[in-house]
Design a protein around this motif. Structure first.
Motif, PDB file in Angstrom:
ATOM      1  N   GLY A 128       0.789  -1.225   0.000  1.00  0.00           N
ATOM      2  CA  GLY A 128       0.000   0.000   0.000  1.00  0.00           C
ATOM      3  C   GLY A 128       0.822   1.277   0.000  1.00  0.00           C
ATOM      4  N   GLY A 129       1.986   1.285  -0.640  1.00  0.00           N
ATOM      5  CA  GLY A 129       2.777   2.510  -0.656  1.00  0.00           C
ATOM      6  C   GLY A 129       3.960   2.402  -1.588  1.00  0.00           C
ATOM      7  N   ASP A 130       4.800   3.443  -1.596  1.00  0.00           N
ATOM      8  CA  ASP A 130       5.961   3.392  -2.476  1.00  0.00           C
ATOM      9  C   ASP A 130       7.183   2.883  -1.716  1.00  0.00           C
ATOM     10  OD1 ASP A 130       7.232   5.564  -1.141  1.00  0.00           O
ATOM     11  OD2 ASP A 130       6.075   6.989  -2.324  1.00  0.00           O
ATOM     12  N   VAL A 131       8.225   2.582  -2.487  1.00  0.00           N
ATOM     13  CA  VAL A 131       9.427   1.976  -1.911  1.00  0.00           C
ATOM     14  C   VAL A 131      10.124   2.936  -0.956  1.00  0.00           C
ATOM     15  CG1 VAL A 131      11.650   0.920  -2.455  1.00  0.00           C
ATOM     16  CG2 VAL A 131       9.718   0.581  -3.981  1.00  0.00           C
ATOM     17  N   GLN A 132      10.173   4.207  -1.332  1.00  0.00           N
ATOM     18  CA  GLN A 132      10.868   5.180  -0.492  1.00  0.00           C
ATOM     19  C   GLN A 132      10.236   5.270   0.893  1.00  0.00           C
ATOM     20  OE1 GLN A 132      11.804   8.817  -2.425  1.00  0.00           O
ATOM     21  NE2 GLN A 132      13.148   9.451  -0.779  1.00  0.00           N
ATOM     22  N   LYS A 133       8.909   5.279   0.925  1.00  0.00           N
ATOM     23  CA  LYS A 133       8.209   5.347   2.214  1.00  0.00           C
ATOM     24  C   LYS A 133       8.487   4.087   3.038  1.00  0.00           C
ATOM     25  CE  LYS A 133       3.752   6.706   4.075  1.00  0.00           C
ATOM     26  NZ  LYS A 133       2.361   7.080   3.794  1.00  0.00           N
ATOM     27  N   LEU A 134       8.481   2.940   2.385  1.00  0.00           N
ATOM     28  CA  LEU A 134       8.756   1.685   3.078  1.00  0.00           C
ATOM     29  C   LEU A 134      10.139   1.705   3.721  1.00  0.00           C
ATOM     30  CD1 LEU A 134       8.074  -1.331   3.715  1.00  0.00           C
ATOM     31  CD2 LEU A 134       9.114  -1.890   1.520  1.00  0.00           C
ATOM     32  N   VAL A 135      11.145   2.134   2.937  1.00  0.00           N
ATOM     33  CA  VAL A 135      12.527   2.096   3.422  1.00  0.00           C
ATOM     34  C   VAL A 135      12.789   3.185   4.458  1.00  0.00           C
ATOM     35  CG1 VAL A 135      14.951   2.346   2.734  1.00  0.00           C
ATOM     36  CG2 VAL A 135      13.382   1.017   1.306  1.00  0.00           C
ATOM     37  N   THR A 136      12.364   4.437   4.153  1.00  0.00           N
ATOM     38  CA  THR A 136      12.734   5.570   5.015  1.00  0.00           C
ATOM     39  C   THR A 136      11.828   5.728   6.228  1.00  0.00           C
ATOM     40  OG1 THR A 136      11.384   7.121   3.733  1.00  0.00           O
ATOM     41  CG2 THR A 136      13.688   6.856   3.065  1.00  0.00           C
ATOM     42  N   GLU A 137      10.624   5.179   6.175  1.00  0.00           N
ATOM     43  CA  GLU A 137       9.709   5.330   7.303  1.00  0.00           C
ATOM     44  C   GLU A 137       9.438   3.999   8.013  1.00  0.00           C
ATOM     45  OE1 GLU A 137       6.167   7.533   6.285  1.00  0.00           O
ATOM     46  OE2 GLU A 137       7.309   8.966   5.075  1.00  0.00           O
ATOM     47  N   GLU A 138       8.906   3.029   7.254  1.00  0.00           N
ATOM     48  CA  GLU A 138       8.474   1.802   7.924  1.00  0.00           C
ATOM     49  C   GLU A 138       9.641   0.974   8.466  1.00  0.00           C
ATOM     50  OE1 GLU A 138       5.499  -1.980   7.192  1.00  0.00           O
ATOM     51  OE2 GLU A 138       5.248  -0.131   6.050  1.00  0.00           O
ATOM     52  N   PHE A 139      10.655   0.715   7.616  1.00  0.00           N
ATOM     53  CA  PHE A 139      11.804  -0.063   8.094  1.00  0.00           C
ATOM     54  C   PHE A 139      12.517   0.647   9.246  1.00  0.00           C
ATOM     55  CE2 PHE A 139      12.564  -2.514   3.842  1.00  0.00           C
ATOM     56  CZ  PHE A 139      11.538  -3.381   4.166  1.00  0.00           C
ATOM     57  N   VAL A 140      12.522   1.979   9.207  1.00  0.00           N
ATOM     58  CA  VAL A 140      13.146   2.747  10.291  1.00  0.00           C
ATOM     59  C   VAL A 140      12.289   2.655  11.557  1.00  0.00           C
ATOM     60  CG1 VAL A 140      13.823   5.065  11.042  1.00  0.00           C
ATOM     61  CG2 VAL A 140      14.369   4.294   8.723  1.00  0.00           C
ATOM     62  N   ARG A 141      10.996   2.826  11.393  1.00  0.00           N
ATOM     63  CA  ARG A 141      10.091   2.757  12.550  1.00  0.00           C
ATOM     64  C   ARG A 141      10.152   1.376  13.202  1.00  0.00           C
ATOM     65  NH1 ARG A 141       5.786   4.213  10.016  1.00  0.00           N
ATOM     66  NH2 ARG A 141       4.799   2.172   9.840  1.00  0.00           N
ATOM     67  N   GLN A 142      10.292   0.341  12.385  1.00  0.00           N
ATOM     68  CA  GLN A 142      10.356  -1.030  12.913  1.00  0.00           C
ATOM     69  C   GLN A 142      11.749  -1.398  13.434  1.00  0.00           C
ATOM     70  OE1 GLN A 142       9.052  -3.119   9.404  1.00  0.00           O
ATOM     71  NE2 GLN A 142       6.909  -3.060  10.027  1.00  0.00           N
ATOM     72  N   LYS A 143      12.694  -0.457  13.313  1.00  0.00           N
ATOM     73  CA  LYS A 143      14.067  -0.634  13.809  1.00  0.00           C
ATOM     74  C   LYS A 143      14.886  -1.629  12.998  1.00  0.00           C
ATOM     75  CE  LYS A 143      13.170   2.118  17.284  1.00  0.00           C
ATOM     76  NZ  LYS A 143      13.576   3.525  17.206  1.00  0.00           N
ATOM     77  N   TYR A 144      14.489  -1.852  11.744  1.00  0.00           N
ATOM     78  CA  TYR A 144      15.339  -2.651  10.850  1.00  0.00           C
ATOM     79  C   TYR A 144      16.490  -1.803  10.321  1.00  0.00           C
ATOM     80  CZ  TYR A 144      12.090  -6.608  10.625  1.00  0.00           C
ATOM     81  OH  TYR A 144      11.313  -7.690  10.935  1.00  0.00           O
ATOM     82  N   LEU A 145      16.215  -0.519  10.108  1.00  0.00           N
ATOM     83  CA  LEU A 145      17.230   0.405   9.599  1.00  0.00           C
ATOM     84  C   LEU A 145      17.328   1.611  10.518  1.00  0.00           C
ATOM     85  CD1 LEU A 145      16.337   0.467   5.777  1.00  0.00           C
ATOM     86  CD2 LEU A 145      18.205  -0.801   6.862  1.00  0.00           C
ATOM     87  N   GLU A 146      18.516   2.197  10.535  1.00  0.00           N
ATOM     88  CA  GLU A 146      18.763   3.413  11.318  1.00  0.00           C
ATOM     89  C   GLU A 146      19.274   4.484  10.355  1.00  0.00           C
ATOM     90  OE1 GLU A 146      22.285   4.412  14.307  1.00  0.00           O
ATOM     91  OE2 GLU A 146      21.000   2.804  15.073  1.00  0.00           O
ATOM     92  N   ILE A 147      18.625   5.644  10.374  1.00  0.00           N
ATOM     93  CA  ILE A 147      19.033   6.746   9.494  1.00  0.00           C
ATOM     94  C   ILE A 147      19.624   7.865  10.338  1.00  0.00           C
ATOM     95  CG2 ILE A 147      18.255   8.488   7.850  1.00  0.00           C
ATOM     96  CD1 ILE A 147      16.090   6.724   6.931  1.00  0.00           C
ATOM     97  N   THR A 148      20.796   8.361   9.914  1.00  0.00           N
ATOM     98  CA  THR A 148      21.455   9.466  10.615  1.00  0.00           C
ATOM     99  C   THR A 148      21.741  10.590   9.625  1.00  0.00           C
ATOM    100  OG1 THR A 148      22.553   7.815  11.999  1.00  0.00           O
ATOM    101  CG2 THR A 148      23.403  10.068  12.103  1.00  0.00           C
ATOM    102  N   PRO A 149      21.323  11.834   9.922  1.00  0.00           N
ATOM    103  CA  PRO A 149      21.648  12.943   9.020  1.00  0.00           C
ATOM    104  C   PRO A 149      23.150  13.219   9.010  1.00  0.00           C
ATOM    105  CG  PRO A 149      20.081  13.626  10.740  1.00  0.00           C
ATOM    106  CD  PRO A 149      20.551  12.253  11.086  1.00  0.00           C
ATOM    107  N   ILE A 150      23.687  13.547   7.847  1.00  0.00           N
ATOM    108  CA  ILE A 150      25.090  13.950   7.734  1.00  0.00           C
ATOM    109  C   ILE A 150      25.139  15.459   7.982  1.00  0.00           C
ATOM    110  CG2 ILE A 150      27.113  14.073   6.227  1.00  0.00           C
ATOM    111  CD1 ILE A 150      25.927  11.703   4.656  1.00  0.00           C
ATOM    112  N   PRO A 151      25.886  15.917   9.002  1.00  0.00           N
ATOM    113  CA  PRO A 151      25.858  17.343   9.353  1.00  0.00           C
ATOM    114  C   PRO A 151      26.481  18.239   8.284  1.00  0.00           C
ATOM    115  CG  PRO A 151      27.485  16.168  10.670  1.00  0.00           C
ATOM    116  CD  PRO A 151      26.753  15.130   9.874  1.00  0.00           C
ATOM    117  N   LEU A 152      25.986  19.459   8.222  1.00  0.00           N
ATOM    118  CA  LEU A 152      26.568  20.541   7.413  1.00  0.00           C
ATOM    119  C   LEU A 152      26.578  20.239   5.916  1.00  0.00           C
ATOM    120  CD1 LEU A 152      29.623  21.341   9.734  1.00  0.00           C
ATOM    121  CD2 LEU A 152      27.353  22.394   9.760  1.00  0.00           C
TER     122      LEU A 152
END
Length: 201
Positions: A128-152
């Motif tokens: 029920g969604g696109d790949v980007q949402k699955l990877v950047t939101e759902e997998f992150v929310r489920q703690k399969y992936l961790e996203i960290t912003p690169i500063p500056l």
């Protein structure tokens, strides 16, 4: 490459055509088509419990059928969970083989090579969604992936690492064995990854 291609194409639950396999993966090795498909089929069965079944011999189209017993715990048989597992395993493999951390640009370029396009609506209809949402939101929310912003950095960029749930539900050893089977090599071929995977926790 064919194993990864089939796993990703199966997300859409549309039969995988021989013509697409030849065009996108096998290319100049079409003379060895049968052997390549048979090897990919053995890997899918051994690693994922999935059988590559020819759906239509005239049109040469295939589907993946799960051969895992329905059970609680590690082998959920809910359709949505099975749809995500192939894509997640491919992503975790890429992150581990690239040194446990990858930039978002590198991850999306890798997925595009497997014909997975981040912003394509409906590319995973069962989810029920696109790949980007699955990877950047759902997998992150489920703690399969961790996203960290690169500063500056402008525009913003991020790095991806394994999340806490990924380290609990699988291991670097399992992922390395998966990569080795897909590549047709021994796990020791990748010395640093092998040493890391075999190190005691």
């Amino acid at each position: 490459e064919l194993v990864q291609f089939v796993l990703v194409k199966d997300q859409k639950k549309i039969p995988i055509r021989r013509a697409d396999m030849l065009k996108n993966v096998i290319r100049e090795y079409r003379g060895a088509y049968t052997e390549i498909v048979n090897r990919a089929g053995r890997t899918l069965q051994e690693v994922f419990g999935l059988q590559l079944v020819e759906l239509d011999p005239k049109r040469h189209s295939y589907i993946l059928v799960s051969k895992l017993p329905c059970a609680e715990g590690n082998h959920p048989c809910r359709a949505k969970e099975k749809e995500k597992m192939g894509l997640l395993t491919v992503i975790l493999s890429f992150i581990f083989m690239k040194g446990n951390s990858v930039k978002d640009s590198a991850l999306w370029e890798f997925l595009r090579r497997l014909r997975v396009h981040p912003g394509l609506k409906g590319s995973l209809p069962g989810l029920g969604g696109d790949v980007q949402k699955l990877v950047t939101e759902e997998f992150v929310r489920q703690k399969y992936l961790e996203i960290t912003p690169i500063p500056l950095i402008d525009p913003p960029q991020f790095t991806y690492k394994w999340g806490a749930r990924a380290t609990k539900e699988t291991s670097k050893r399992d992922i390395l064995n998966f990569v080795a089977k897909v590549q047709g090599k021994r796990p020791k071929f990748w010395t640093s990854q092998y040493n890391e995977a075999m190190a005691p926790p």
